[in-house]
Write a protein that holds these residues in place. Structure first.
Motif, PDB file in Angstrom:
ATOM      1  N   SER A  81     -14.322 -28.922  -3.285  1.00 47.41           N
ATOM      2  CA  SER A  81     -15.458 -28.172  -2.502  1.00 47.41           C
ATOM      3  C   SER A  81     -14.780 -27.051  -1.695  1.00 47.41           C
ATOM      4  O   SER A  81     -15.464 -26.128  -1.145  1.00 47.41           O
ATOM      5  N   VAL A  83     -13.481 -27.281   1.133  1.00 45.98           N
ATOM      6  CA  VAL A  83     -13.800 -27.621   2.705  1.00 45.98           C
ATOM      7  C   VAL A  83     -13.239 -28.883   3.072  1.00 45.98           C
ATOM      8  O   VAL A  83     -13.065 -29.809   2.012  1.00 45.98           O
ATOM      9  N   GLN A  87     -16.369 -31.321   6.770  1.00 42.81           N
ATOM     10  CA  GLN A  87     -17.559 -30.239   6.369  1.00 42.81           C
ATOM     11  C   GLN A  87     -18.179 -30.548   5.170  1.00 42.81           C
ATOM     12  O   GLN A  87     -19.254 -30.452   5.145  1.00 42.81           O
ATOM     13  N   PHE A  88     -17.564 -31.367   4.154  1.00 45.51           N
ATOM     14  CA  PHE A  88     -18.119 -31.799   2.905  1.00 45.51           C
ATOM     15  C   PHE A  88     -19.241 -32.910   3.639  1.00 45.51           C
ATOM     16  O   PHE A  88     -20.239 -32.864   2.780  1.00 45.51           O
ATOM     17  N   VAL A  91     -22.461 -31.135   4.174  1.00 43.62           N
ATOM     18  CA  VAL A  91     -22.996 -30.426   2.931  1.00 43.62           C
ATOM     19  C   VAL A  91     -23.651 -31.436   2.157  1.00 43.62           C
ATOM     20  O   VAL A  91     -24.853 -31.266   1.576  1.00 43.62           O
ATOM     21  N   LEU A 270     -18.328 -25.550  -3.498  1.00 38.75           N
ATOM     22  CA  LEU A 270     -19.382 -25.615  -2.376  1.00 38.75           C
ATOM     23  C   LEU A 270     -20.332 -24.844  -2.700  1.00 38.75           C
ATOM     24  O   LEU A 270     -21.728 -25.566  -2.255  1.00 38.75           O
ATOM     25  N   MET A 507      -8.046 -26.185   0.708  1.00 36.88           N
ATOM     26  CA  MET A 507      -9.194 -26.352   1.590  1.00 36.88           C
ATOM     27  C   MET A 507      -9.104 -25.288   2.872  1.00 36.88           C
ATOM     28  O   MET A 507      -7.935 -24.887   3.298  1.00 36.88           O
ATOM     29  N   PHE A 512     -18.188 -24.821   6.808  1.00 37.97           N
ATOM     30  CA  PHE A 512     -18.478 -24.669   5.626  1.00 37.97           C
ATOM     31  C   PHE A 512     -19.679 -23.535   5.432  1.00 37.97           C
ATOM     32  O   PHE A 512     -19.495 -22.711   4.355  1.00 37.97           O
ATOM     33  N   GLU A 513     -20.219 -23.104   6.412  1.00 33.20           N
ATOM     34  CA  GLU A 513     -21.282 -22.016   6.357  1.00 33.20           C
ATOM     35  C   GLU A 513     -20.326 -20.386   6.063  1.00 33.20           C
ATOM     36  O   GLU A 513     -20.713 -19.647   5.550  1.00 33.20           O
ATOM     37  N   VAL A 515     -17.353 -20.416   4.969  1.00 39.05           N
ATOM     38  CA  VAL A 515     -16.720 -20.453   3.678  1.00 39.05           C
ATOM     39  C   VAL A 515     -17.718 -20.033   2.532  1.00 39.05           C
ATOM     40  O   VAL A 515     -17.424 -19.345   1.411  1.00 39.05           O
ATOM     41  N   TYR A 516     -18.845 -20.520   2.733  1.00 39.90           N
ATOM     42  CA  TYR A 516     -20.080 -20.314   1.654  1.00 39.90           C
ATOM     43  C   TYR A 516     -20.154 -18.711   1.533  1.00 39.90           C
ATOM     44  O   TYR A 516     -20.298 -18.221   0.631  1.00 39.90           O
TER      45      TYR A 516
END
Length: 575
Positions: A81, A83, A87-88, A91, A270, A507, A512-513, A515-516
């Motif tokens: 993912s 992250v 963070q995972f 999600v 992700l 990672m 996560f936001e 990275v997205y």
């Protein structure tokens, strides 16, 4: 649990105390009888203590809704993912996944026990229940160079931890078949052993079963699935970002064999987790394909719990963990709320649980070390041969084709040709700066210009790159080193986009936001260099160095023929 807690739970079940939480008026999905039942669901101390008529300190009217057990991903590499476990968790919980069984062999192949320690430490305070299987193959094979080596003695201390269930996917089947001492030592560590039975024959499955290997997530056909079920294995129906086997395998699921079928994602990107979902996607797909909704939900929860001996998970019943979902629709599997241990974790697709501080990742950084490259580092000599062994890509499938094609060349060296979709590929050893560079030719990746490179390259995670010119490949590889690992897109010698994955080159340290958003920018850069849109070029590239999946792959030691388990030259010898 201590004696006082047990007494309080018993008193609550016996209605001598109010429950912490009572869910009223929901239709209960019963995975034991495969029916819908009714009654209040009473929760105390994170455990379901009763079904019937109860009073609670907090009560929720769930009229018109369904209550289902939390979903379990039976096999996932969290590192895929890109992250961290923290963070995972944020999600996948909104997608109804309350437990995952993870194999951290990606980071273990880079950083060894330090990688395992990081993953377990970061997972400690997540609301998501993260169970670990210990990597059985570090390195995954002897045909490439990884960053670490884990023996049975290295793994043994981890078995004492409560969150460790057993031994993860055994990829080195030849070692099992030969009864190698090192492999036997690992097989003796646990009775809970996951398999990796890609391309194995019926005889091979007999060997796997005899070795105590219980599961397989590598089935790609209905026939493979049925053979494994007949031999007593659990089969994980996988839907990841590259390996999409779910719809095909669902054709083999019946009410008679469904109890041995589980769901997993294995490796999911992700953006796919956010946009498509996790195990909830598998459930919805199964229902659409004609599997009874309660059967599909059982496959996603109770079956996985039974497989891994998680006796308090996977059902709405007294004594089970209060990990459950409230659904607006059973047929469409629409999740309105997710509860973990009786605590609300997500509502209407948004994580609402606690945010924990991240673990220290310093011990698993600074992992990208390569020897100096020259302008001739990526030349592929053809000698006097006009033909080459070429890796043929099957979109959305880990299995590649072993092609023999006439290839373009200049001065007896291969040159990429975008019209024929023949591109140069390189795997550069990045753990100890050995200078190893494996070179090959790939067809089907579709780039029109430029190059891409990444340190996400299963399973040893050397740098893998592909491009239309040697200059752009070299630029991309060096750029990956400069950002301490990650993903890079290059065009005409210039870096278009890069995403840093500083934790083991796998990672990101970012939320996560963030990275997205970075991945979306990366996708636009891929379009700029002509990458196809019907599959993800980076994800596909990352599996082209995996020498345990048929048929032709590339490692830092060279082109690898999985059928013969040996390296071969790129150029085809003239007869």
């Amino acid at each position: 649990m201590n004696k006082t807690q047990l007494k309080n739970r018993i008193d609550t079940a016996n209605k001598k105390r109010k429950a912490d939480l009572v869910i009223r008026n929901a239709s209960i999905i019963n995975v034991f009888t495969k029916t819908l039942t009714t009654g209040d669901v009473a929760v105390s101390d994170g455990i379901i203590v009763g079904i019937g008529n109860y009073e609670g300190n907090h009560e929720i009217d769930a009229s018109g809704k369904y209550i289902a057990p939390g979903l379990i991903d039976a096999h996932v590499h969290i590192e895929s993912s890109m992250v961290t476990p923290q963070q995972f968790s944020q999600v996948v919980l909104p997608h109804g996944v309350t437990t995952v069984v993870t194999d951290p062999h990606e980071i273990a192949n880079v950083s060894g026990t330090a990688g395992l320690e990081f993953m377990m430490k970061d997972a400690e305070s997540t609301l998501l229940d993260i169970k670990f299987m210990l990597p059985s193959c570090v390195p995954s094979t002897s045909f490439e160079n990884a960053g670490a080596h884990l023996s049975a003695e290295d793994l043994k201390p981890f078995l004492k931890r409560d969150n460790v269930l057993g031994l993860a996917e055994v990829m080195d089947f030849p070692a099992v078949m030969r009864g190698d001492e090192a492999m036997l030592d690992k097989l003796m560590l646990s009775q809970q052993i996951d398999g990796h039975a890609a391309g194995l024959t019926e005889l091979d499955i007999n060997v796997y079963g005899t070795a105590g290997i219980l599961t397989d997530h590598e089935c790609v056909t209905k026939e493979e699935m049925l053979i494994r079920l007949e031999r007593g294995m659990y089969v994980m129906l996988r839907e990841g970002s590259v390996a999409k086997n779910l719809e095909t395998l669902l054709e083999g699921v019946t009410e008679q064999n469904a109890n041995r079928c589980l769901f997993c994602t294995d490796d999911k990107h992700l953006d796919d987790l956010i946009e498509e979902g996790s195990i909830d996607f598998n459930v919805r797909t199964a229902i659409k394909q004609g599997i009874a909704p309660i059967t599909a939900i059982s496959m996603a929860s109770f079956n996985a719990a039974q497989c891994f001996g998680l006796r308090q998970k996977g059902a709405i019943a007294p004594g089970y963990d209060a990990d459950f979902l409230l659904l607006d629709s059973l047929d469409e599997f629409t999740i309105s709320a997710v509860y973990k241990g009786g605590q609300v974790a997500a509502q209407n697709g948004k994580y609402v649980g606690p945010i924990q501080s991240k673990s220290d990742s310093l011990a698993v950084q600074g992992t990208v070390r390569i020897a100096e490259l020259s302008p001739t580092s990526f030349q592929i000599p053809m000698g006097n041969s006009e033909k080459a062994h070429v890796i043929g890509i099957n979109p959305n499938n880990l299995i590649t084709e072993h092609l023999i094609l006439e290839v373009p060349q200049v001065n007896d060296y291969f040159v990429s040709n975008t019209e024929k979709d023949l591109l140069k590929m390189a795997v550069v050893e990045r753990h100890r700066a050995t200078g190893n560079i494996g070179l090959g030719i790939v067809q089907g990746l579709g780039l029109k210009n430029g190059a891409i490179a990444t340190t996400v390259a299963h399973d040893s995670h050397n740098i893998i790159a592909v491009g239309t010119t040697d200059r752009d490949i070299k630029t991309a590889v060096e750029a990956v080193q400069q950002i301490n690992g990650g993903l890079v897109v290059v065009q005409d010698g210039e870096i278009l986009t890069s995403v840093s994955l500083a934790i083991a080159g796998l990672m990101s340290e970012e939320p996560f936001e963030t990275v997205y958003e970075q991945l979306k920018i990366l996708d636009n850069s891929l379009l700029q260099i002509g990458a196809p849109t019907h599959f993800n070029a980076f994800l596909t590239l990352s599996f082209l160095s995996l020498p345990v999946i048929p048929h032709l792959k590339l490692t830092d030691c060279g082109l690898f023929d999985v059928a013969t388990f040996q390296h071969i030259q790129v150029a085809v010898d003239k007869e």
